[in-house]
Motif scaffolding. Structure first.
Motif, PDB file in Angstrom:
ATOM      1  N   MET A 132     -96.990 -57.211  75.294  1.00  0.00           N
ATOM      2  CA  MET A 132     -98.225 -56.428  75.350  1.00  0.00           C
ATOM      3  C   MET A 132     -97.903 -54.939  75.481  1.00  0.00           C
ATOM      4  SD  MET A 132    -101.172 -57.638  74.970  1.00  0.00           S
ATOM      5  CE  MET A 132    -102.276 -56.333  74.532  1.00  0.00           C
ATOM      6  N   ASP A 133     -96.957 -54.617  76.369  1.00  0.00           N
ATOM      7  CA  ASP A 133     -96.564 -53.214  76.567  1.00  0.00           C
ATOM      8  C   ASP A 133     -96.016 -52.616  75.285  1.00  0.00           C
ATOM      9  OD1 ASP A 133     -97.323 -53.409  79.212  1.00  0.00           O
ATOM     10  OD2 ASP A 133     -95.280 -53.619  79.978  1.00  0.00           O
ATOM     11  N   GLU A 134     -95.178 -53.378  74.563  1.00  0.00           N
ATOM     12  CA  GLU A 134     -94.616 -52.884  73.300  1.00  0.00           C
ATOM     13  C   GLU A 134     -95.721 -52.608  72.285  1.00  0.00           C
ATOM     14  OE1 GLU A 134     -91.531 -55.260  71.512  1.00  0.00           O
ATOM     15  OE2 GLU A 134     -90.410 -55.344  73.388  1.00  0.00           O
ATOM     16  N   MET A 135     -96.662 -53.529  72.176  1.00  0.00           N
ATOM     17  CA  MET A 135     -97.740 -53.365  71.202  1.00  0.00           C
ATOM     18  C   MET A 135     -98.608 -52.158  71.568  1.00  0.00           C
ATOM     19  SD  MET A 135    -100.616 -56.040  69.849  1.00  0.00           S
ATOM     20  CE  MET A 135    -101.802 -55.888  71.157  1.00  0.00           C
ATOM     21  N   LEU A 136     -98.970 -52.038  72.823  1.00  0.00           N
ATOM     22  CA  LEU A 136     -99.846 -50.947  73.223  1.00  0.00           C
ATOM     23  C   LEU A 136     -99.149 -49.596  73.113  1.00  0.00           C
ATOM     24  CD1 LEU A 136    -101.718 -52.548  76.243  1.00  0.00           C
ATOM     25  CD2 LEU A 136    -102.484 -52.330  73.875  1.00  0.00           C
ATOM     26  N   THR A 137     -97.865 -49.544  73.420  1.00  0.00           N
ATOM     27  CA  THR A 137     -97.114 -48.299  73.294  1.00  0.00           C
ATOM     28  C   THR A 137     -97.128 -47.827  71.848  1.00  0.00           C
ATOM     29  OG1 THR A 137     -95.691 -48.849  75.151  1.00  0.00           O
ATOM     30  CG2 THR A 137     -94.837 -47.239  73.589  1.00  0.00           C
ATOM     31  N   ALA A 138     -96.968 -48.759  70.931  1.00  0.00           N
ATOM     32  CA  ALA A 138     -96.892 -48.404  69.515  1.00  0.00           C
ATOM     33  C   ALA A 138     -98.252 -48.113  68.898  1.00  0.00           C
ATOM     34  CB  ALA A 138     -96.210 -49.531  68.748  1.00  0.00           C
ATOM     35  N   LEU A 139     -99.310 -48.757  69.363  1.00  0.00           N
ATOM     36  CA  LEU A 139    -100.559 -48.740  68.598  1.00  0.00           C
ATOM     37  C   LEU A 139    -101.796 -48.210  69.310  1.00  0.00           C
ATOM     38  CD1 LEU A 139     -99.977 -52.271  67.102  1.00  0.00           C
ATOM     39  CD2 LEU A 139     -99.637 -50.105  65.936  1.00  0.00           C
ATOM     40  N   ALA A 140    -101.750 -48.031  70.609  1.00  0.00           N
ATOM     41  CA  ALA A 140    -102.954 -47.647  71.343  1.00  0.00           C
ATOM     42  C   ALA A 140    -103.235 -46.152  71.247  1.00  0.00           C
ATOM     43  CB  ALA A 140    -102.820 -48.050  72.808  1.00  0.00           C
ATOM     44  N   ASP A 141    -104.520 -45.807  71.275  1.00  0.00           N
ATOM     45  CA  ASP A 141    -104.956 -44.423  71.399  1.00  0.00           C
ATOM     46  C   ASP A 141    -105.082 -44.179  72.901  1.00  0.00           C
ATOM     47  OD1 ASP A 141    -106.461 -42.086  71.749  1.00  0.00           O
ATOM     48  OD2 ASP A 141    -107.557 -42.387  69.871  1.00  0.00           O
ATOM     49  N   TYR A 149    -108.611 -51.631  65.907  1.00  0.00           N
ATOM     50  CA  TYR A 149    -107.981 -52.831  65.351  1.00  0.00           C
ATOM     51  C   TYR A 149    -107.757 -52.775  63.848  1.00  0.00           C
ATOM     52  CZ  TYR A 149    -112.917 -54.314  65.091  1.00  0.00           C
ATOM     53  OH  TYR A 149    -114.267 -54.387  64.880  1.00  0.00           O
ATOM     54  N   ARG A 150    -108.522 -51.999  63.101  1.00  0.00           N
ATOM     55  CA  ARG A 150    -108.242 -51.887  61.660  1.00  0.00           C
ATOM     56  C   ARG A 150    -106.868 -51.245  61.440  1.00  0.00           C
ATOM     57  NH1 ARG A 150    -112.181 -53.169  58.041  1.00  0.00           N
ATOM     58  NH2 ARG A 150    -114.224 -53.520  58.919  1.00  0.00           N
ATOM     59  N   LEU A 153    -104.172 -53.891  62.025  1.00  0.00           N
ATOM     60  CA  LEU A 153    -103.994 -54.909  60.980  1.00  0.00           C
ATOM     61  C   LEU A 153    -102.802 -54.601  60.087  1.00  0.00           C
ATOM     62  CD1 LEU A 153    -107.654 -55.654  59.874  1.00  0.00           C
ATOM     63  CD2 LEU A 153    -106.185 -56.993  61.374  1.00  0.00           C
ATOM     64  N   SER A 154    -102.634 -53.332  59.718  1.00  0.00           N
ATOM     65  CA  SER A 154    -101.525 -52.989  58.826  1.00  0.00           C
ATOM     66  C   SER A 154    -100.180 -53.237  59.504  1.00  0.00           C
ATOM     67  CB  SER A 154    -101.634 -51.542  58.357  1.00  0.00           C
ATOM     68  OG  SER A 154    -101.514 -50.667  59.455  1.00  0.00           O
ATOM     69  N   GLN A 155    -100.148 -53.168  60.833  1.00  0.00           N
ATOM     70  CA  GLN A 155     -98.919 -53.437  61.573  1.00  0.00           C
ATOM     71  C   GLN A 155     -98.658 -54.940  61.708  1.00  0.00           C
ATOM     72  OE1 GLN A 155     -96.900 -50.935  62.675  1.00  0.00           O
ATOM     73  NE2 GLN A 155     -98.302 -49.543  61.672  1.00  0.00           N
ATOM     74  N   LEU A 156     -99.732 -55.708  61.754  1.00  0.00           N
ATOM     75  CA  LEU A 156     -99.607 -57.151  61.957  1.00  0.00           C
ATOM     76  C   LEU A 156     -99.444 -57.930  60.655  1.00  0.00           C
ATOM     77  CD1 LEU A 156    -102.322 -57.695  64.689  1.00  0.00           C
ATOM     78  CD2 LEU A 156     -99.850 -57.603  65.012  1.00  0.00           C
ATOM     79  N   THR A 157     -99.832 -57.308  59.536  1.00  0.00           N
ATOM     80  CA  THR A 157     -99.693 -57.961  58.246  1.00  0.00           C
ATOM     81  C   THR A 157     -98.713 -57.141  57.437  1.00  0.00           C
ATOM     82  OG1 THR A 157    -101.601 -56.760  57.373  1.00  0.00           O
ATOM     83  CG2 THR A 157    -102.003 -58.958  58.258  1.00  0.00           C
TER      84      THR A 157
END
Length: 162
Positions: A132-141, A149-150, A153-157
Motif C-alpha cells: 500500500m505504501d509503495e502504491m501511494l508513494t508512486a501514485l497519490a496526490d 483512479y483514472r 489505471l495506466s499503472q495497473l494495466t
C-alpha cells in the motif's frame, strides 16, 4: 518451417531480454540473485499479475533452498514459460475502471487515500501495508490526499504487446 522456428527463437530471445532487464534492476549486488521479496515487483513489471497463491507457488518453484534469494538461472526459464504461456494476465482496463467507479459512489473521479487503503487492505486479496505504501508513494496526490483512479489505471494495466 524454418521461418517459424526462427521467429520462435527471436521471440524467446526478446522475452529473455525483458526478463533479464527486470531482474537485473533488483540485483543490487550484481551477483545474479535477488531478494525473494522483490519477485512480485519484478513479475508485475513484466505485465503479469498473479494471485498471492500463484506468486507463492512460483516462488516455491524458483527459490534456492528457502534461502530468501532467487538466482537468475532458476528465474529465467520459469518466467519465460509464464510469459510465453500468458499466465497471470492483467485485468482489462475497463473492468478495473468499473471496480473503482463502484467504490466512488459520488462519482468524484478520485478516492481519498484513507478510503482506498481501507478497501485495498481489508477486502478481497488484501494488500500488505508495504504494498500500500509503495502504491501511494508512486501514485497519490499528497497535497489533496487523494488518488485519481483514472491515472492509476495506466499503472495497473500494462501494454503487453510482445
Amino acid at each position: 518451417m524454418a521461418d517459424n522456428k526462427q521467429n520462435a527463437e527471436v521471440m524467446v530471445s526478446e522475452v529473455h531480454k525483458k526478463i533479464r532487464a527486470a531482474f537485473e534492476a533488483f540485483d543490487y549486488e550484481s551477483n545474479n540473485t535477488v531478494d525473494v521479496r522483490e519477485i512480485g515487483t519484478i513479475i508485475y513489471s513484466l505485465g503479469c499479475f498473479p494471485s498471492r497463491a500463484d506468486l507463492h507457488d512460483f516462488i516455491a518453484e524458483v527459490e534456492e533452498d528457502h534461502s530468501g534469494y532467487i538466482h537468475m538461472d532458476k528465474f529465467l526459464p520459469a518466467m519465460t514459460k509464464v510469459l510465453l504461456d500468458h499466465k497471470f494476465p492483467p485485468i482489462p482496463e475497463d473492468i478495473l475502471l468499473q471496480a473503482f467507479e463502484v467504490l466512488d459512489k459520488e462519482k468524484k473521479g478520485y478516492l481519498e487515500l484513507e478510503e482506498l487503503t481501507k478497501y485495498m487492505t481489508m477486502e478481497g486479496e488484501p494488500f500488505t501495508q508495504e504494498e500500500m505504501d509503495e502504491m501511494l508513494t508512486a501514485l497519490a496526490d499528497r497535497e489533496k490526499n487523494v488518488i485519481y483512479y483514472r491515472d492509476l489505471l495506466s499503472q495497473l494495466t500494462i501494454d503487453t504487446g510482445m
